[in-house]
Write a protein that holds these residues in place. Structure first.
Motif: not given
Length: 216
Positions: A179-205
């Motif tokens: 995942l790190a090699a893709l160079g993309v970060r997901y939308t998060a509530l804080d530094a770690f925890h994805p929002t609903g949008q972030g979960m979709r982004q993380l799944a896609g990654l």
């Protein structure tokens, strides 16, 4: 993935929890917090989205909020009894999604110690489930409000831990989901925890990185 059976289990920390699916009292996401997180049901989690997209069947989730790879500390490690619980109702996992290590980096666990215990965990998983494919995600940091430039110092701190994951995966012949090699970060509530949008982004990654691994 050429295997016919697709029973999936999940190992991780708070990012991979959901009430009623991860161990009781160890979850970070729940329906009661949906208004704040945007994660209303288990179908909104990154890991269930990955399992569904791959035509898999969910088997077990042993993710615990605060968990570390290393065994030191109250929340540390994945002991044998926990590994055994990745099987359920007489079925064993064909695939394990392993996404953990952010807490190790946050607690300044020495990367060389982290690498050794990550490799030991992979060896234990293979011993318990000889035919399993363990998919190991390298670590990403969330971006609050989508700001990809935020907390660059912590992003840099993850570099030796991601190198450690890559080395442990190569040593134990597991499957790297870089995942790190893709160079993309997901939308998060804080530094770690994805929002609903972030979960979709993380799944896609995850799906993108798994596809690239499968194409090698």
């Amino acid at each position: 993935m050429a295997q016919t059976e697709k029973n999936f289990s999940v190992l991780g920390d708070s990012i991979s929890t959901f009430q009623g699916f991860s161990p009781w009292g160890a979850d970070h996401y729940s329906p009661d917090l949906a208004a704040a997180t945007g994660v209303a049901t288990v179908e909104d989690t990154w890991w269930m989205q990955v399992i569904r997209a791959l035509g898999g069947t969910f088997l077990s989730n042993l993710s615990i909020a605060g968990n570390t790879i290393v065994t030191a500390g109250k929340m540390g490690g994945f002991p044998p009894q926990r590994i055994r619980q990745l099987a359920s109702e007489g079925k064993t996992p064909d695939h394990i999604l392993l996404y953990a290590g952010l807490n190790d980096a946050n607690f300044y666990i020495p990367p060389q110690v982290f690498q050794g215990e990550y490799a030991l965990l992979l060896a234990r998983l293979r011993e318990a489930y000889p035919q399993v494919r363990v998919h190991c995600g390298t670590l990403l940091l969330g971006a609050v409000n989508g700001d990809q430039s935020s907390m660059r110092c912590f992003v840099e701190r993850l570099t030796p831990y991601n190198d450690a994951i890559r080395a442990a995966v190569a040593q134990e012949d597991a499957h790297l989901v870089d995942l790190a090699a893709l160079g993309v970060r997901y939308t998060a509530l804080d530094a770690f925890h994805p929002t609903g949008q972030g979960m979709r982004q993380l799944a896609g990654l995850w799906l993108r990185a798994m596809g690239e691994e499968a194409g090698k």
